[in-house]
Design a protein around this motif. Structure first.
Motif, PDB file in Angstrom:
ATOM      1  N   GLN A   1     -24.022  35.842  -9.105  1.00 42.37           N
ATOM      2  CA  GLN A   1     -23.137  34.842  -8.523  1.00 42.37           C
ATOM      3  C   GLN A   1     -23.863  33.907  -7.556  1.00 42.37           C
ATOM      4  O   GLN A   1     -23.335  32.874  -7.173  1.00 42.37           O
ATOM      5  N   GLU A   2     -25.078  34.249  -7.157  1.00 43.18           N
ATOM      6  CA  GLU A   2     -25.843  33.378  -6.276  1.00 43.18           C
ATOM      7  C   GLU A   2     -26.431  32.178  -7.025  1.00 43.18           C
ATOM      8  O   GLU A   2     -26.951  31.275  -6.408  1.00 43.18           O
ATOM      9  N   TYR A   3     -26.358  32.193  -8.340  1.00 40.13           N
ATOM     10  CA  TYR A   3     -27.013  31.181  -9.151  1.00 40.13           C
ATOM     11  C   TYR A   3     -25.995  30.317  -9.880  1.00 40.13           C
ATOM     12  O   TYR A   3     -25.201  30.812 -10.676  1.00 40.13           O
ATOM     13  N   ASP A   4     -26.026  29.026  -9.610  1.00 40.24           N
ATOM     14  CA  ASP A   4     -25.247  28.056 -10.372  1.00 40.24           C
ATOM     15  C   ASP A   4     -26.215  27.470 -11.395  1.00 40.24           C
ATOM     16  O   ASP A   4     -26.953  26.530 -11.110  1.00 40.24           O
ATOM     17  N   TRP A   5     -26.235  28.041 -12.604  1.00 37.47           N
ATOM     18  CA  TRP A   5     -27.257  27.697 -13.591  1.00 37.47           C
ATOM     19  C   TRP A   5     -27.160  26.247 -14.046  1.00 37.47           C
ATOM     20  O   TRP A   5     -28.173  25.618 -14.331  1.00 37.47           O
ATOM     21  N   LYS A   6     -25.954  25.711 -14.107  1.00 36.52           N
ATOM     22  CA  LYS A   6     -25.823  24.300 -14.483  1.00 36.52           C
ATOM     23  C   LYS A   6     -26.438  23.411 -13.404  1.00 36.52           C
ATOM     24  O   LYS A   6     -27.183  22.473 -13.706  1.00 36.52           O
ATOM     25  N   LYS A   7     -26.155  23.720 -12.144  1.00 30.99           N
ATOM     26  CA  LYS A   7     -26.713  22.930 -11.045  1.00 30.99           C
ATOM     27  C   LYS A   7     -28.232  23.069 -11.004  1.00 30.99           C
ATOM     28  O   LYS A   7     -28.949  22.083 -10.775  1.00 30.99           O
ATOM     29  N   ILE A   8     -28.743  24.279 -11.232  1.00 35.09           N
ATOM     30  CA  ILE A   8     -30.188  24.509 -11.237  1.00 35.09           C
ATOM     31  C   ILE A   8     -30.858  23.697 -12.340  1.00 35.09           C
ATOM     32  O   ILE A   8     -31.870  23.021 -12.119  1.00 35.09           O
ATOM     33  N   THR A   9     -30.282  23.745 -13.548  1.00 33.37           N
ATOM     34  CA  THR A   9     -30.853  22.992 -14.665  1.00 33.37           C
ATOM     35  C   THR A   9     -30.759  21.494 -14.423  1.00 33.37           C
ATOM     36  O   THR A   9     -31.709  20.750 -14.705  1.00 33.37           O
TER      37      THR A   9
END
Length: 254
Positions: free
Chosen positions: A4-12
């Motif tokens: 839950q610490e990772y927003d994968w869309k935002k990271i990408t």
């Protein structure tokens, strides 16, 4: 770290914003059982025999979520790197590479010994998927990019808590330098993709590969943002080989 610490869309989106990547960033995860891997939502299972490079490419180039076991791989070479096949005496001998990639069996055996591989016995399966698909929490992330993109990514990693980064090159089977090393050391691992990765894995001629645990992505993106504020961005504009360098250097280096 928790998923839950990772927003994968935002990271990408951040990676694409700062580096303008051409290839989809993906995640790789090891599983202790085939059943656990097959429980991943919308996972595809190969209907043919592949190299590990092809499986990785199906995620990075086609956007698929794909899972494999050793039975899906064409050779022990792929399986050993991922810890899905034993690093036994036959594999260590390097006899299949002798006279093809290396002059002598002694050279081939030295190559096999030098490879960074996941220890055998813990895992039964592996899966890859685009980060934005959010199918699982990856053990490592894989990013393909040009040398220019990679050096700025590394500059981002080094923005705070500076550390000199050093990597090895085994030559053929350089997946051991990327996902093999990153899975075993839990450190960022840069590689020059090998002949097989380019022939079977669709890796472009100008691409390098960075494999790293997810937490390093957040560190790199934070650094890239700070560098961008200082005018250090990709693409790196050409200054001109005959220009007076003082004006440009005064901005970049003080």
């Amino acid at each position: 770290m928790e998923e839950q610490e990772y927003d994968w869309k935002k990271i990408t989106d951040s990676l694409n914003h700062f580096l303008r990547l051409k290839t989809t960033p993906i995640g790789m995860k090891m599983f202790t059982s085939k059943e656990e891997m097959e429980a991943v939502p919308k996972i595809r299972r190969p209907k043919a025999i592949h190299t590990a490079d092809q499986i990785v490419a199906q995620a990075a180039r086609l956007g698929w979520t794909v899972g494999i076991t050793a039975a899906d791989l064409v050779s022990a070479q792929c399986g050993v790197v991922l810890g899905l096949h034993p690093r036994n005496d036959e594999w260590l001998s390097g006899k299949e590479m002798t006279g093809v990639w290396f002059e002598s069996q002694e050279d081939a055996a030295a190559h096999q010994q030098a490879m960074s591989v996941v220890p055998y016995g813990k895992y039964e399966a592996m899966a890859v998927s685009p980060l934005t698909s959010q199918r699982f929490m990856p053990d490592i992330c894989l990013i393909y990019g040009t040398p220019g993109q990679m050096i700025l990514f590394i500059n981002g990693l080094q923005w705070s808590g500076y550390k000199k980064m050093e990597w090895s090159i085994v030559g053929e089977s350089s997946c051991a330098d990327s996902w093999g090393r990153a899975l075993t050391t839990r450190e960022p691992s840069l590689s020059i993709p090998c002949f097989a990765e380019r022939r079977y894995g669709g890796v472009l001629d100008e691409e390098l590969l960075m494999a790293l645990p997810p937490e390093y992505l957040l560190k790199a993106i934070d650094g890239l943002e700070k560098l961008s504020r200082n005018g250090l961005r990709y693409p790196i504009p050409q200054y001109g080989v005959q220009m007076d360098a003082r004006a440009g250097l005064s901005h970049s280096y003080g």
